[in-house]
Design a protein around this motif. Structure first.
Motif, mmCIF file in Angstrom:
data_model
loop_
_atom_site.group_PDB
_atom_site.id
_atom_site.type_symbol
_atom_site.label_atom_id
_atom_site.label_comp_id
_atom_site.label_asym_id
_atom_site.label_seq_id
_atom_site.Cartn_x
_atom_site.Cartn_y
_atom_site.Cartn_z
ATOM 1 N N GLY A 61 38.195 93.668 -8.038
ATOM 2 C CA GLY A 61 38.044 92.560 -7.098
ATOM 3 C C GLY A 61 39.338 91.808 -6.873
ATOM 4 N N ASP A 62 39.365 90.537 -7.243
ATOM 5 C CA ASP A 62 40.564 89.733 -6.990
ATOM 6 C C ASP A 62 41.754 90.207 -7.818
ATOM 7 O OD1 ASP A 62 39.303 88.853 -9.323
ATOM 8 O OD2 ASP A 62 40.001 86.796 -9.113
ATOM 9 N N ILE A 63 41.498 90.893 -8.916
ATOM 10 C CA ILE A 63 42.591 91.366 -9.783
ATOM 11 C C ILE A 63 42.419 92.867 -10.018
ATOM 12 C CG2 ILE A 63 43.754 91.118 -12.003
ATOM 13 C CD1 ILE A 63 43.972 88.555 -10.514
ATOM 14 N N PRO A 64 43.038 93.705 -9.192
ATOM 15 C CA PRO A 64 42.841 95.149 -9.340
ATOM 16 C C PRO A 64 43.838 95.825 -10.275
ATOM 17 C CG PRO A 64 44.017 94.709 -7.319
ATOM 18 C CD PRO A 64 43.746 93.360 -7.960
ATOM 19 N N LYS A 65 44.670 95.057 -10.941
ATOM 20 C CA LYS A 65 45.719 95.668 -11.764
ATOM 21 C C LYS A 65 45.977 94.816 -12.992
ATOM 22 C CE LYS A 65 48.850 93.290 -8.692
ATOM 23 N NZ LYS A 65 49.523 93.392 -7.395
ATOM 24 N N LEU A 66 46.520 95.453 -14.007
ATOM 25 C CA LEU A 66 46.790 94.758 -15.258
ATOM 26 C C LEU A 66 48.125 95.246 -15.788
ATOM 27 C CD1 LEU A 66 45.713 92.879 -17.478
ATOM 28 C CD2 LEU A 66 44.679 94.880 -18.542
ATOM 29 N N SER A 67 48.958 94.311 -16.185
ATOM 30 C CA SER A 67 50.298 94.661 -16.642
ATOM 31 C C SER A 67 50.296 94.966 -18.138
ATOM 32 C CB SER A 67 51.242 93.503 -16.312
ATOM 33 O OG SER A 67 52.550 93.821 -16.701
ATOM 34 N N ILE A 68 49.802 96.179 -18.477
ATOM 35 C CA ILE A 68 49.842 96.630 -19.875
ATOM 36 C C ILE A 68 51.076 97.510 -20.048
ATOM 37 C CG2 ILE A 68 48.756 98.147 -21.572
ATOM 38 C CD1 ILE A 68 46.158 97.175 -21.011
ATOM 39 N N VAL A 69 51.805 97.299 -21.131
ATOM 40 C CA VAL A 69 53.014 98.088 -21.361
ATOM 41 C C VAL A 69 52.994 98.703 -22.759
ATOM 42 C CG1 VAL A 69 54.423 96.824 -19.701
ATOM 43 C CG2 VAL A 69 54.259 95.999 -22.057
#
Lengths: 462, 462
Positions: free
Chosen positions: B339-347
């Motif tokens: 939805g409003d957040i389709p991505k996640l900054s996992i490293v």
């Protein structure tokens, strides 16, 4: 709505394996499709000839046109769609079916069920617009109902990201754009789908090795920060030089592990010159300009500058408009997730049953009944002038866009390979009116309907 | 950066099949991981003990906490990771390797390569925050490099949507929330992943039949518009009645095919009463209130109202706060795409090599070297008070969150099943500080670092 008791004993290996069995994709659907099928069977209407159509309800904000993608993998799955015996046994055990009055023949028929219908579709790589059919499914009612969820799940994401890729390629103005998205996709499979449609839409390649192998897409790679870190800051030059010596085929080095400008200076001194440096963080316009100056000062004018790091079509467009000296772009998150637009409103609607017109009359959603055809007109230099949607039996001027893809449950051969699809896509995208290409405020493409469809729509109270 | 010529002859069936081979996931990685591995081998450093850590760089806007998900499927893949002979032959043919000076032993070793390292990880379903390790990989440098892309691709999406699901469940305030997302996911596989983590995060079930079967999740379904359309508007009552007669186990009917209020009145007259009606479009607060009144007027107070249609946690929250009489929610697009957040900054970052501290010193990105442990403190009623990150050899108060998951390349048994993970997740999510639960402006959870880590960080110029 039915909550099923979850009491089946499961072997441990079934607890987590998040994979689909390509030999049993029949159950990759929503439960109501199966209750509908059982209900149609009970009523004896399961074989009635039905026509469903796939269309985009409205284009996402900022999109003037979409690239229709995902078709060929979907077709291959459709002609192979089936249930395993294990799946059917499990289905029968659900409370909703245990309590239902369904003919037992239904389950026997399910075991041998195949998709036997016809599919008419736009070619993969076609430019598509809202409110026109992208695909028309003509099949016995039950079969057409069965495939709905799988069809939509197979087309919407590829169409979304193929369009994203085309926009990035356009913004790059001839510079290569490469898919680096694997790690940021919605699961490992999304990387495969994205690499494929990125290639269709004009990318120069992918970093995804398995995708490159499966589809013969050029594989690209640079270097890991860990490589540099395994030497340490004081030996960064050695890290570059040894990498270039080991991999003399177009070596690209990553210069931002410690101090970016210092990294660029070190890279500029390597002999023979490296093919490219990669900037992956920081203020790209500033760094790229300074990198270009440093490289040129070191007689490295042939060394290219490769940029990555949260790039989307808007940032790429700003960089190329400002003539920032970047020679190629790597795109990851913003490509593979769809970035600003992670979803697409593609729907699959019954439009004809037993030859009679059918619609769903929801407020604010204008639809036309009947199976249809789309006719596209081009001007004297080939630019698309408008699409005209007719009843499937009508003729009109222009090129008919829906062509047979599956006939009687079999693929209509030959199918295009990926290179053909890529070339077709480039050709079609080149022919959209210029005003549709505006990344922020595109114009609207004319899609109109035949008088016969308009009359049918009005006759049904729309 | 290397463009590979695409000249391999491909059999037609390899052109489109968008699937991963579970017996050959080794190539589901980025090309540079393989060049790095070859380079490490050439330098003789491939066996050096390395530690990489997975962390979230920053929480997405509006998120006070995340649910760590995707672990168990990833672990099963990691211990099974390998290359096929065909993949290795193809790799060797790439120009970058053809021109490289790599020991031939590298290719023989690749054929038998397995992940032999250790993985420490938070339990799946754990509540996680930014800048603390979710997972620690201790392995020979080459192996740890190999798995990076697959690890990130396997964890970021499940973590993203598990968190989304938990927010929806919270907003629903005890009313069931059901996954209807299959058709809107990023490819058919995303539906499997999403159904699984929706269940972990507290959903009541899924419409995805294969996911329900594989993981023993309750399967939910209502009715298709096509069912109603196959009767026509004048026979809508028959459509409802015959459906309810065929499927007496909790029948839910769709009332918005033609005129919604009229549909509700027809549904209210069915005998015996239907279990629920479903509203899938229109002005939900208004329709639900009028539906409740109509149903009650017809002595149908036990008939529930099920709502769907672009619902997210914000809309669900508004509906439940306004006490709109909706009894259950179906969520699709907004859930499965994030939805409003389709991505996640996992490293995934190298933090230790040969026992020595390692960092990447990019501007604005604060990191600490060394393999670490996370210690969580709870107050007297169990609410989480803060996380304290230490060197992996340090001890501290609280509960250590990273526990062994893979040891020497083998799963640490027993692994939790999905029910255990779901219960754990509910327990942990219940213990986050109340201010982190605000859907729009959550508070910040305290994560601090031991003096030993801070000293090590400063010593490296951070």
């Amino acid at each position: 709505m039915t909550a099923e008791p979850h009491s089946n004993p499961l072997s441990p290996e079934r607890h987590h394996g998040p994979r689909l069995d390509p030999q049993a994709l029949g159950l990759v659907t929503d439960l109501y499709q199966l209750t509908m099928m059982a209900g149609y069977r009970a009523r004896g209407v399961h074989q009635r000839p039905a026509i469903f159509e796939v269309f985009i309800r409205r284009l996402p904000p900022g999109r003037g046109a979409m690239i229709f993608a995902g078709l060929e993998p979907l077709l291959q799955d459709l002609v192979n769609l089936r249930f395993s015996a294990e799946q059917i046994e499990w289905l029968k055990s659900l409370a909703i079916f245990q309590n239902a009055t369904i003919p037992s023949a239904f389950w026997e028929e399910l075991a041998v069920l195949r998709f036997t219908g016809d599919v008419w579709a736009m070619r993969e790589g076609e430019v598509a617009f809202a409110n026109e059919p992208l695909m028309r499914v003509q099949a016995p009612l039950s079969e057409a109902q069965w495939i709905e969820s799988y069809v939509l799940a197979s087309l919407s994401y590829p169409t979304l990201v193929a369009t994203k890729a085309a926009r990035m390629v356009q913004a790059a103005k001839g510079r290569p754009v490469i898919d680096f998205g694997l790690r940021r996709g919605h699961g490992p499979h999304a990387g495969l789908l994205a690499a494929r449609v990125g290639w269709i839409a004009g990318f120069a390649g992918t970093s995804h090795v398995e995708a490159a192998r499966l589809w013969n897409i050029p594989a690209f790679g640079t270097m890991a920060h860990a490589w540099i870190q395994s030497y340490g800051e004081e030996r960064e030059t050695d890290a570059f030089a040894e990498f270039a010596a080991l991999f003399p085929h177009a070596p690209t080095v990553l210069v931002d592990t410690f101090e970016t400008l210092e990294g660029i200076r070190k890279a500029a001194r390597i002999h023979p010159p490296v093919a490219a440096i990669r900037l992956d963080s920081g203020d790209l316009p500033n760094l790229a300009r300074r990198a270009r100056a440093i490289l040129d000062d070191h007689q490295r004018s042939s060394t290219r500058i490769f940029a990555s790091g949260d790039l989307d079509e808007y940032k790429i467009d700003a960089l190329t408009r400002a003539e920032v000296p970047i020679d190629a772009f790597g795109v990851g998150t913003e490509f593979i997730t769809g970035g600003d637009i992670p979803k697409l409103s593609i729907v699959y609607k019954l439009v004809e049953l037993d030859g009679r017109p059918v619609i769903k009359r929801a407020e604010g959603k204008r639809t036309h009944p009947f199976g249809k055809q789309v006719w596209r007109s081009q001007d004297c230099v080939g630019i698309f002038r408008g699409d005209y949607v007719t009843h499937r039996d009508e003729s009109a001027e222009g090129e008919p866009l829906l062509i047979p893809a599956i006939a009687g449950g079999r693929l209509v051969e030959p199918r295009p390979n990926l290179e053909t699809i890529r070339a077709y896509c480039a050709d079609r995208w080149a022919n959209i009116p210029a005003e549709l290409r505006d990344l922020q405020h595109p114009g609207t493409y004319p899609v109109s309907y035949s008088e016969r469809l308009e009359r049918a729509s009005r006759a049904m109270g729309l």
